[in-house]
Design an enzyme around this catalytic site. Sequence first.
Site, mmCIF file in Angstrom:
data_model
loop_
_atom_site.group_PDB
_atom_site.id
_atom_site.type_symbol
_atom_site.label_atom_id
_atom_site.label_comp_id
_atom_site.label_asym_id
_atom_site.label_seq_id
_atom_site.Cartn_x
_atom_site.Cartn_y
_atom_site.Cartn_z
ATOM 1 N N GLU B 60 0.831 -1.232 -0.078
ATOM 2 C CA GLU B 60 -0.133 -0.121 0.026
ATOM 3 C C GLU B 60 0.957 1.182 0.078
ATOM 4 O OE1 GLU B 60 -0.732 -2.533 1.585
ATOM 5 O OE2 GLU B 60 -2.695 -3.205 0.989
ATOM 6 N N HIS B 129 -11.836 -5.884 9.235
ATOM 7 C CA HIS B 129 -12.320 -5.773 7.714
ATOM 8 C C HIS B 129 -13.607 -4.738 7.632
ATOM 9 C CE1 HIS B 129 -9.260 -8.590 6.709
ATOM 10 N NE2 HIS B 129 -9.487 -8.559 5.424
#
Lengths: 337, 327, 381
Positions: B60, B129
Amino acid sequence: MIDHASKVHLDRKHLLRLLREMLRIRRFEERCVELYSGGKIRGFLHLYIGEEANAVGAMQAIGPKDAVVTTYREHGHALARGISARALMAEMFGKMEGTSRGRGGSMHVFDAATRFYGGNAIVAGGMPLAVGIALAAKMRGERNITACFFGDGAVAEGAFHESLNLASLWKLPVLFICENNRYAMGTAIERAQAQIDLTKHAESYAIRAEAVDGMDVVAVEVATHRAADLVRETGEPYFLENRTYRFRAHSMYDPELYRSKAEVEEWKKRDPITLLEAWMRDSNLLHPEDMPKLEAEVAAEIDDAVAFAEAGQWEPVADLCKDVMTVRKVGVLEAAK
Amino acid sequence: MTTTTYRDAVRVAHREALQRDPRVFLMGEDVGRYGGSYACTKGLIEEFGPERIRDTPLSEVAFVGAGIGAALAGMRPIVEIMTVNFSMLALDQIVNNAATIRHMSGGQFSIPLVIRMATGAGRQVAAQHSHSLESWYAHVPGIRVVAPATLADARGMLWTALEDPDPVVIFEHAMLYSLEGDLPEGSGSVDIDRAAVLRPGRDVTLIAYSENLHKALAAAELLAQDRIEAEVIDLRTLRPLDDATIMTSVRKTRRAVVVDEGWRSGSLAAEIAARIMEQAFYDLDAPVGRVCSEEVPIPYPKHLEDAAIPQPHKIVATVKNLFGSHG
Amino acid sequence: MVEFRMPSLGADMEAGTFVEWLKKPGDRVSRGEIIAVVETQKGAIEIEVFQSGTLETLIAKPGQKLPVGAPMAIIRGDGEAAAAFAPPPAPAVKALETRPPPAKAPVAPALATPSAGIHTSPAARRRAAELGIDLQKLVGTGPDGAVTSADVERAAAAPSAAAAMRQAIGAAMARSKREIPHYYLAHSIDLDPCLRWLASENEKRSVAERILYGALLLKAVALALHDYPEFNGYYVDGAFRPSAQIHLGVAVALPKGGLVAPAIHDADRLPLPQLMVALRDLVNRARRGGLRSSELADSTITVTSLGEQGAESLFPVIYPPQVAIFGFGMVLDRPWVVDGTVVPRHVISASLAGDHRVSDGHRGGRFLTAVAQMLQKPEAL
């Protein structure tokens, strides 16, 4: 195979230029010490004293169309890249005439004209930017390279590894130049890296790498020419580990409890400016009047830069929120928010 | 008019952008061969090739930073971060680079970057999540933040965001991807500056975004049965907030409830409530109500997850509290 | 001579503790040389000098805490003459030079225009409901004129109009009795000539235009004052200031209690019908609360009458800064001697209170009788 060493013309003119560039950085940084002590420059100040050979040598091989990404210890890179001492000093003072209109200060020098993308204060924070700039060049079919300067401390950050991997995987024209001055702030490299040969880190990402004597400006120039040409030709990244040393503390306010004075004195014997001077003298390429002349020119330039900065303007507080977003009229909502 | 889904609207928006401007390219995890983790980019790599649809490693920091660098150097990248949950890894690049370079450079550089991320809870994928961290991004000067809740916005916000010279973060709620609806033929780009009143009303203003817009609309239907007419506003843009639309409504209804899937403390709802207090204090007949996620990491079992996040019945109850005691 | 000062070594450094000198006075120092050690929060830091020359005077002492910018030594530059011993200068307050100009606060973000109408805070609304106060009548002192709780509390504490008036009258009367040495004279007056004349006069008039005897009384007083100016004016700052004009204050009782005495301006010059109109108007407005401030402040003498109610005679109190007050009691049937015969007549008692600082009973008496005489010839009023 191009003989890169022969690309470097070690004639008097060129060497004097290298000497002048290094001296200019040295004296600029020394003046910054004084100005900081006197409260004119504030915040953090990270000096390049001792490392001048890296920026000066490297910039000989980096062209105007190439991009440069560097760190918060970037005054040397800025000056060697061609950013004016006036604009740089004004930026350090925080004045509007500075490179970033005074908004960035010592750690955030940016210059669009010379493709100088900072001045990044987060260790390794600029590395992904360099990867992206190189990606853009590749996608646009441009044959320029992106020189990415960083220190030994950056090698510990995840961003370093992700960036090298991505640049290698996607074959991007990044020239990674690690200025290994052996200390990440106060932590010696032996205490931070299991593998202190940094070229091996690069090689683990299938990037060609070599170590360079970062106190020898000619060695740096030769190595950078070679590396830059390879990046240009192949479009693939290259990694240089410039082994160098900073003679002063990490930043101004640092009692240097982490290294011995003896070690510093030992490295000072390899002062890049003294080394070049000595070599030129030995080769009869330095005349007695050269140094005084250079010193005088450099002093005049720096005096002028300081006077320029002193006379500069403070940006009006009313403009505080300028340049956060682009100003444009949008329907009922005006201007930047 | 065609019946389609939110995810298809997202895909169409990508295709059109890639066709219109050669500078546009997409990169992110599994956007290419996999077709996108939510199937939003299926078929694009076949059509546009691996140079323009780039699968990235799980990095990322590098690929978001590279998106910033590419935008700096003249491209128009779309960076997909799989979900907001993983975006925290790249927060340094977004907050310290994307949001600041224009300012730190004294206006010399522009970063026309678009970042898309899935967000939100509701699929029993548990704490790591299920975040809704839109408020963190909406907190930072230097970026725009939008949340398309309708098909038209999913279709139309992307191009406007790409044209914007500044970074734009687009939040797509994961529960919306399968949302079905009609899109008029030829519907195109939409503005990203204004909130929209999707249901007029006179008794209370419901302010919501993303998946919770639909929960607010459902709550409005329930309230109508009790003859409370709710006006429902879709925020659409979370930074900057469209104060004018919000205040016009609140002045009319004199009551407001903000629905926000972020945790209550330090939420975007808190910011909106503060603005209403500042700008419409004397027009209120009751304090501003908030329906947010409970102070708990999102749990796995359905009944607990449902209890943790906003629901239409919670919105209804909060609204009714604003009307004092009822017989 | 140059001062060697405590350097700023970091963004948050405000002071350092001087540890030791590495040089002594008379030593040569060169630019960049370390000449002292300073202790800071981070540790001991070696300090370099930026001028070359000779270390002349040491100021800082080991253990001394000095702020950034404080002088620590004097250095004589190369080429300068040695100075005579100078006492160490006082520690500098702030050696840092030109700071940015004082920043104005950034402009606060423009808030949406508040809606029109009176703004009342929720707290104020609740309090007003508790206290039974009508919000519409309040003046707000909050932002943009909003009504706050404090405004509501203030309105609740304000005394009623009647109470306020009673207080004002009381204060004036107390002052009058305190400061003015009153003397009193009374005289009985045959009112028949007036009443007879009025009866025939009023036959010519409509009901609305009828003249009441009160107007005759006022006119008589006003005209008589021409010859007795010491009863018409103000006593101010220890001296009497006679008034060229005659503004008769007419005492009017108010329906809810209290008294006002507005003036009929230039009463001596008004023809009787006009005087009557003025009187009626004044009384109406006084009762309604529609008087002008000039009417309340301008009386040069006051006439008070108990009229139909009350007593035979009254002993009125002068309204400062006036110097006299005329009072009329009830009209009563009384025996009166006319040409040696006792006949019933309408008799009114007239009293005069005078300020003895300005007038005396002798003149007062003649003023009284002058009024009485004027009232015997109503057609001349």
